[in-house]
Design an enzyme around this catalytic site. Structure first.
Site, PDB file in Angstrom:
ATOM      1  N   HIS A 145       1.377  -1.123   0.261  1.00 13.77           N
ATOM      2  CA  HIS A 145       0.110  -0.018  -0.272  1.00 13.77           C
ATOM      3  C   HIS A 145       1.060   1.544   0.201  1.00 13.77           C
ATOM      4  CE1 HIS A 145      -3.360   2.753   1.289  1.00 13.77           C
ATOM      5  NE2 HIS A 145      -4.050   1.795   0.537  1.00 13.77           N
ATOM      6  N   HIS A 146       0.544   2.212  -1.008  1.00 13.40           N
ATOM      7  CA  HIS A 146       0.995   3.240  -0.948  1.00 13.40           C
ATOM      8  C   HIS A 146       1.126   4.201   0.685  1.00 13.40           C
ATOM      9  CE1 HIS A 146       2.730   7.039  -2.416  1.00 13.40           C
ATOM     10  NE2 HIS A 146       2.520   6.936  -3.406  1.00 13.40           N
ATOM     11  N   CYS A 147       0.113   3.987   1.425  1.00 12.20           N
ATOM     12  CA  CYS A 147       0.909   4.871   2.436  1.00 12.20           C
ATOM     13  C   CYS A 147       2.087   4.410   3.752  1.00 12.20           C
ATOM     14  CB  CYS A 147      -0.415   4.542   3.553  1.00 12.20           C
ATOM     15  SG  CYS A 147      -0.935   2.315   4.343  1.00 12.20           S
TER      16      CYS A 147
END
Length: 171
Positions: A145-147
């Site tokens: 996930h980009h986070c």
């Protein structure tokens, strides 16, 4: 436990089934010079297990606040299961580039399980008919996930995956 920053929280808040906000990395490996000592899935799994301490997010999941009134938090996953995150696949014969691209696009189209640490790693064997790669080549497809992944974490992951010894420091 620590709080997700505003930029990464936005990636979580934007997450929808039809528009996931994960990213992926693909590594291709040529085993032609290893002779009979080919790299096996069990070796890769153990190698990854020994390097999970390179970044805490690999063992943490996101805990959202009620009604999303504040940014979420990273919390340790007490039920972390490495076998959920590290998976083994093989391409059917002939194992060509088209088959590999279809497989990785299918893997990428599925959202991550938001109740677990936000990454998956697939060891894909059977790249036996890919132009430029010898038989017995394999790939690692890493979805995160980009986070959970910024430039520093991506660099740390790359260095950690390819280091001969585990890094005992945690960033």
């Amino acid at each position: 436990m620590y709080q997700v920053d505003s930029e990464d929280a936005n990636f979580l808040f934007m997450e929808k089934a039809e528009s996931p906000t994960h990213i992926s990395l693909i590594y291709l490996y040529d085993q032609s010079e290893l002779g009979d000592a080919l790299v096996r899935f069990t070796h890769i799994r153990e190698h990854i297990n020994n390097r999970l301490n390179s970044a805490p997010v690999f063992r943490q999941k996101v805990k959202r606040t009620p009604g999303d009134i504040d940014y979420p938090y990273w919390v340790d996953d007490d039920r972390f299961d490495l076998d959920f995150h590290v998976r083994h696949l093989g391409l059917p014969k002939p194992g060509d580039w088209r088959q590999f691209c279809i497989l990785t696009s299918r893997l990428h189209s599925r959202p991550l399980n938001m109740s677990r640490p936000l990454w998956e790693l697939y060891v894909i064997e059977g790249l036996d008919n890919v132009e430029g790669l010898p038989a017995n080549s394999f790939a690692i497809y890493f979805k995160v996930h980009h986070c959970a992944m910024d430039e520093f974490t991506a660099q740390e992951l790359l260095q950690s995956l390819h280091a001969h010894t585990p890094n005992t420091r945690q960033h």
